[in-house]
Write a protein that holds these residues in place. Structure first.
Motif, short mmCIF file in Angstrom:
data_model
loop_
_atom_site.label_atom_id
_atom_site.label_comp_id
_atom_site.label_asym_id
_atom_site.label_seq_id
_atom_site.Cartn_x
_atom_site.Cartn_y
_atom_site.Cartn_z
N ASP A 113 0.81 -1.22 0.00
CA ASP A 113 0.00 0.00 0.00
C ASP A 113 0.85 1.26 0.00
N PHE A 114 2.09 1.16 0.42
CA PHE A 114 2.98 2.31 0.47
C PHE A 114 3.75 2.50 -0.84
N ARG A 115 3.58 1.55 -1.80
CA ARG A 115 4.35 1.59 -3.05
C ARG A 115 3.45 1.31 -4.26
N VAL A 116 2.27 1.91 -4.25
CA VAL A 116 1.29 1.64 -5.31
C VAL A 116 1.79 2.11 -6.67
N HIS A 117 2.42 3.28 -6.72
CA HIS A 117 2.91 3.76 -8.01
C HIS A 117 4.02 2.86 -8.55
N THR A 118 4.94 2.49 -7.70
CA THR A 118 6.04 1.61 -8.13
C THR A 118 5.52 0.28 -8.62
N PRO A 127 5.93 8.81 1.18
CA PRO A 127 7.31 9.28 1.41
C PRO A 127 8.14 8.32 2.26
N PHE A 128 7.52 7.28 2.80
CA PHE A 128 8.24 6.29 3.60
C PHE A 128 7.53 4.95 3.43
N ASP A 129 8.13 3.88 3.97
CA ASP A 129 7.56 2.55 3.75
C ASP A 129 6.87 2.01 5.01
N TYR A 130 6.32 0.82 4.86
CA TYR A 130 5.59 0.18 5.97
C TYR A 130 6.45 0.05 7.21
N TRP A 131 7.70 -0.27 7.04
CA TRP A 131 8.56 -0.58 8.19
C TRP A 131 8.85 0.66 9.02
N GLU A 132 8.75 1.82 8.41
CA GLU A 132 8.86 3.07 9.18
C GLU A 132 7.67 3.23 10.13
N LEU A 133 6.51 2.78 9.70
CA LEU A 133 5.29 2.96 10.50
C LEU A 133 5.04 1.81 11.48
#
Length: 545
Positions: A113-118, A127-133
């Motif tokens: 969900d944090f990298r839908v465009h990629t 601006p950050f990934d799942y592991w940051e949250l």
């Protein structure tokens, strides 16, 4: 004119809105010794009006706790022009915010969900990934008394702090069906206490979750957070409808609000402002805060305030069974769920996916409603039809991931105003062709699930209008000030001491209930602001030593 004492104090942190994200931020700041004031346009809920322990519950529940503010029309509500919206917005305006009415189904967004465009070439990456949250999810799940079973293979591993509710006959029936189909299912994860925890009592399963929990088991923040924050020194001002955020020399200085009890207008000064008014209330406030230095609305140099509204279009597939189920009992929102169809599949004619949550279908009167049964034909056979549905039905509620289209907007209505003369929000929202294809596919699969579980008939409701619980995306987060409203920390690009901490900032919506994610985002934003303040990088007063 008498002036409230609190307006004579410049607080370190002013929070607009006493819902889940405002409550999370308030608790974190008071823990660190900052002075905190929250302005909330409503009051504490009166749980005595819900009568969930009486026979009149189904008749009384929508009188005071209707999901739809345009129908409820409580003094704390404001009108919303949704004539051009496929989905009606649902919310609660008062202490606790929409946690008073949410089903308390609890999820994390998944890493994709944090990298839908990629991954899929649509929307924007976060601006950050799942592991940051992830560590912030861990912390808010304790405060929200999340119950569930660890080990769901559809998600990175995490362990809910409370044990799950036991599986009933209905859940076991669908678990066996999905095992035969080779499809994912998992026991429900809910922000509802399965055992006594903090200020919450164990759930007694009345099934009133969506109309306020009179038994004190559901994690609404009027119970879980505000008593703690107030004991730590936070000031919570009720009946305070914020009209504008004021600025001077490029910084937010506080907020002008109307005391709804007296009709008087006051200014509350603060060193930093945090807005937690949801995906409709927050852009409305920013647009209403236009000034000579911010002519298009506060924090709106990008023109993105109010754009990319996401509302999770919602369908229901109900199955009718010969067997009898306790479908009126709680947890109402999520007895089990399936994420079998959550990810993009290149063989399908749409991108992204949906979550299914297994729900009971309520009491006898619920059998007649547009949700979840798509209505009923009244007449001589009405009792026969209610008997066929009540206790003999189960539903897959399908939550579709919504993509952030700029034509779905919140703007200010040119004519409609609230009781204090402030322009009301106007929604324009149309489900995309991608959404319609996504829902159609999932409805077909859910009917297969129902039939595999033994349903002799299915009823499909799509798109159910009054299901706009999830109000997301209208003040999006991003690294580029030209295309986003706040940065990756939740701070406005245009105003360095203004932060947004609700669902308006999410770049993508996922396909799961978002409260866990927006609560984690609010905690992260508060943590980063505290760290920056102590390093004197933003004008937020540091804790006195």
């Amino acid at each position: 004119m008498s002036v409230p004492e609190h307006t004579k104090t410049t607080y370190d942190v002013l929070i607009v809105g006493a819902g889940p994200t405002g409550a999370v931020a308030a608790k974190r700041f008071t823990e660190e010794g900052f002075t905190v004031i929250c302005l909330e346009q409503g009051e504490y809920p009166d749980y005595t009006t819900i009568k969930s322990d009486s026979d009149e519950f189904e008749l009384a529940k929508d009188r005071h706790f209707s999901w739809y503010p345009n129908r409820r029309q409580a003094p704390s509500d404001y009108p919303i022009n949704d004539d051009e919206s496929d989905v009606a917005p649902l919310m609660w305006n008062g202490v606790g915010g929409s946690s008073i009415l949410y089903a308390a189904a609890w999820h994390r967004f998944k890493p994709s969900d944090f990298r839908v465009h990629t991954l899929d070439g649509v929307a924007d990456d976060w601006p950050f990934d799942y592991w940051e949250l992830a560590p912030y999810y861990d912390r808010v799940e304790v405060d929200f008394s999340v119950s569930g079973l660890p080990g769901d293979p559809s998600m990175p591993d995490f362990e809910p702090p409370l044990p799950p509710f036991p599986l009933g006959d209905m859940e076991r029936r669908f678990a066996a069906a999905h095992d035969r189909l080779g499809w994912h299912w998992w026991q429900g994860t809910n922000a509802i206490a399965s055992v006594k925890h903090g200020n919450l009592l164990p759930c007694v399963r009345r099934g009133s979750c969506l109309w306020a929990c009179n038994d004190g088991a559901k994690a609404s923040v009027d119970r879980t957070h505000w008593p703690v924050s107030i004991a730590q020194g936070a000031k919570l001002v009720q009946n305070a409808r914020v009209q504008r955020i004021e600025t001077e020399n490029g910084l937010a200085t506080g907020a002008t609000y109307v005391d709804r009890a007296t009709g008087k207008t006051h200014f509350q000064p603060a060193r930093t402002v945090f807005v937690a008014a949801n995906g409709i209330g927050t852009p409305r406030l920013l647009l209403n805060s236009a000034s000579a230095s911010h002519p298009n609305g506060l924090a709106n140099s990008s023109g993105m305030v109010g754009k990319r509204l996401m509302m999770h279009p919602y369908s229901v597939v109900v199955g009718l069974f010969d067997d009898f189920f306790d479908g009126w009992q709680g947890p109402y929102g999520q007895r089990a769920y399936s994420l079998e169809f959550q990810e993009t599949n290149p063989d399908r004619d749409f991108v992204r996916g949906a979550k299914w949550q297994l729900m009971g279908t309520g009491g006898p009167l619920a059998s007649t409603g547009a949700w979840p049964f798509n209505g009923i034909t009244w007449g001589k056979d009405i009792h026969k039809e209610v008997s066929r549905r009540f206790g003999h039905s189960a539903g897959w509620s399908i939550i579709a991931e919504d993509l952030p289209y700029e034509y779905n907007t919140v703007t200010l209505d040119p004519d409609l105003v609230d009781d204090d003369g402030l322009p009301a929000p106007k929604l324009r929202y149309r489900a995309s062709e991608n959404t319609k294809r996504l829902l159609d596919f999932n409805q077909q699969q859910a009917q297969i699930s129902m039939k595999e579980a033994g349903a002799y008939e299915t009823i499909v409701a799509s798109i159910v209008r009054e299901t706009g619980w999830h109000l997301l995306g209208t003040c999006t987060m991003g690294n580029d000030p030209a295309t986003s409203v706040v940065d990756g920390t939740g701070r406005a690009h245009d105003v360095s001491n203004l932060f947004l901490v609700d669902g308006s900032v999410v770049p993508t919506s996922g396909c799961v209930n978002p409260t866990g994610t927006v609560a984690a985002l609010s905690l992260r934003t508060a943590d980063l602001a505290i760290k920056a303040a102590k390093e004197q990088r933003v004008p937020l007063a540091a804790k006195s030593m």
